[in-house]
Design an enzyme around this catalytic site. Structure first.
Site, PDB file in Angstrom:
ATOM      1  N   ASP A  62       0.971   0.475   2.832  1.00  0.00           N
ATOM      2  CA  ASP A  62       1.866   0.364   1.680  1.00  0.00           C
ATOM      3  C   ASP A  62       2.676   1.668   1.605  1.00  0.00           C
ATOM      4  OD1 ASP A  62       2.804   0.398  -1.051  1.00  0.00           O
ATOM      5  OD2 ASP A  62       1.443  -1.224  -1.482  1.00  0.00           O
TER       6      ASP A  62
ATOM      7  N   GLU B 127      -6.098  -1.983  10.003  1.00  0.00           N
ATOM      8  CA  GLU B 127      -5.859  -1.889   8.560  1.00  0.00           C
ATOM      9  C   GLU B 127      -5.358  -3.231   8.030  1.00  0.00           C
ATOM     10  OE1 GLU B 127      -6.321  -0.823   5.827  1.00  0.00           O
ATOM     11  OE2 GLU B 127      -5.690   1.215   5.414  1.00  0.00           O
ATOM     12  N   ASP B 128      -5.587  -3.464   6.751  1.00  0.00           N
ATOM     13  CA  ASP B 128      -5.038  -4.687   6.161  1.00  0.00           C
ATOM     14  C   ASP B 128      -3.557  -4.508   5.849  1.00  0.00           C
ATOM     15  OD1 ASP B 128      -5.552  -2.857   4.110  1.00  0.00           O
ATOM     16  OD2 ASP B 128      -6.418  -4.324   2.738  1.00  0.00           O
TER      17      ASP B 128
ATOM     18  N   VAL C 249       0.596  -8.406  -2.756  1.00  0.00           N
ATOM     19  CA  VAL C 249       0.152  -9.617  -2.068  1.00  0.00           C
ATOM     20  C   VAL C 249      -1.366  -9.728  -2.098  1.00  0.00           C
ATOM     21  CG1 VAL C 249       2.144  -9.826  -0.537  1.00  0.00           C
ATOM     22  CG2 VAL C 249       0.208  -8.379   0.148  1.00  0.00           C
TER      23      VAL C 249
HETATM   24  P1  XMP Z   1      -1.363   3.020   0.947  1.00  0.00           P
HETATM   25  O1  XMP Z   1      -0.353   3.121  -0.167  1.00  0.00           O
HETATM   26  O2  XMP Z   1      -2.304   4.171   0.946  1.00  0.00           O
HETATM   27  O3  XMP Z   1      -2.181   1.731   0.549  1.00  0.00           O
HETATM   28  O4  XMP Z   1      -0.705   2.772   2.280  1.00  0.00           O
HETATM   29  C1  XMP Z   1      -3.134   1.219   1.363  1.00  0.00           C
HETATM   30  C2  XMP Z   1      -4.183   0.461   0.580  1.00  0.00           C
HETATM   31  O5  XMP Z   1      -3.736   0.004  -0.704  1.00  0.00           O
HETATM   32  C3  XMP Z   1      -4.121  -1.330  -0.931  1.00  0.00           C
HETATM   33  N1  XMP Z   1      -2.901  -2.167  -1.115  1.00  0.00           N
HETATM   34  C4  XMP Z   1      -2.872  -3.465  -1.430  1.00  0.00           C
HETATM   35  N2  XMP Z   1      -3.863  -4.359  -1.646  1.00  0.00           N
HETATM   36  N3  XMP Z   1      -2.255  -6.049  -2.051  1.00  0.00           N
HETATM   37  C5  XMP Z   1      -3.548  -5.651  -1.942  1.00  0.00           C
HETATM   38  O6  XMP Z   1      -4.426  -6.489  -2.128  1.00  0.00           O
HETATM   39  C6  XMP Z   1      -1.207  -5.221  -1.849  1.00  0.00           C
HETATM   40  O7  XMP Z   1      -0.056  -5.646  -1.942  1.00  0.00           O
HETATM   41  C7  XMP Z   1      -1.532  -3.858  -1.525  1.00  0.00           C
HETATM   42  N4  XMP Z   1      -0.773  -2.773  -1.268  1.00  0.00           N
HETATM   43  C8  XMP Z   1      -1.641  -1.752  -1.024  1.00  0.00           C
HETATM   44  C9  XMP Z   1      -4.902  -1.754   0.281  1.00  0.00           C
HETATM   45  O8  XMP Z   1      -6.280  -1.654  -0.006  1.00  0.00           O
HETATM   46  C10 XMP Z   1      -4.537  -0.776   1.363  1.00  0.00           C
HETATM   47  O9  XMP Z   1      -5.576  -0.516   2.281  1.00  0.00           O
END
Ligand code: XMP
Ligand code: MG
Length: 175
Positions: free
Chosen positions: A103, A99-100, A153
């Site tokens: 959050d 995963e990237d 970010v």
């Molecule tokens: P959750 O909240 O489901 O989020 O854990 C996961 C997805 O939300 C996107 N995400 C971000 N993308 N900068 C981004 O470019 C951020 O700070 C950020 N926070 C959440 C991301 O696609 C991730 O897979």
């Protein structure tokens, strides 16, 4: 740096990112010796992390890419997350999800049952970033590149409304 309407400032430089990803890769390489792991990278955001990490794996390993799509389930179940492109047989395999960023944890929390249902031999999560202060769902990553504060970010695969994925370093939203 301006992206769309917002200003971002440098947060983690490319050299630091590369060093940390190499470290994670080597750790995973060691942990999965003899297990022929199947990496499953979650698109779009993880493609840069997956590409760099995978090149630090020296043991036999496979990689596949999926997209997650969320759709409205019935009113009682809320949003359902399903995968697109998961053709590899997962049953009996040692799976490492890439995963990237984790959050709130909502995405993975909703998706994990779909993988578990297919009965992998083991299942671990490697995420480039996690935001511990934003976590709302019980999701525990086994390999974390960096823990970051609860700020938006971008870069290294992560986008703001489609832009910024190609930036080799990480930027954060300037207040
Ligand atoms: P959750 O909240 O489901 O989020 O854990 C996961 C997805 O939300 C996107 N995400 C971000 N993308 N900068 C981004 O470019 C951020 O700070 C950020 N926070 C959440 C991301 O696609 C991730 O897979
Ligand atoms: Mg995104």
């Amino acid at each position: 740096m301006q992206v769309h309407d917002k200003v971002f400032r440098p947060f983690i430089d490319a050299k630091t990112i590369q060093a940390r990803v190499a470290e994670l890769g080597k750790q995973i390489d060691k942990d999965y010796e003899g297990k022929r792991p199947l990496f499953i990278a979650i698109l779009n955001g993880s493609f840069v992390f997956a590409s760099d990490l995978f090149r630090h794996i020296t043991i036999d390993a496979e990689i596949s890419f999926i997209k997650l799509a969320s759709y409205k389930g019935t009113s009682s179940t809320g949003n359902v997350i399903t995968s697109i492109g998961m053709e590899e047989a997962v049953t009996g395999r040692h799976v490492v999800l890439l995963e990237d960023i984790i959050d709130t944890g909502k995405t993975l929390h909703a998706f994990l049952p779909e993988i578990v249902h297919r009965q992998p031999a083991s299942l671990k999560i490697a995420t480039f970033l996690s935001k511990p202060d934003a976590l709302q769902y019980e999701v525990k990553a086994d390999y974390v590149g960096f823990e970051v504060p609860n700020k938006f970010v971008l870069g290294y695969g992560l986008d703001y409304d489609g832009l910024g994925r190609n930036i080799p370093e990480l930027y954060e939203l300037a207040e």
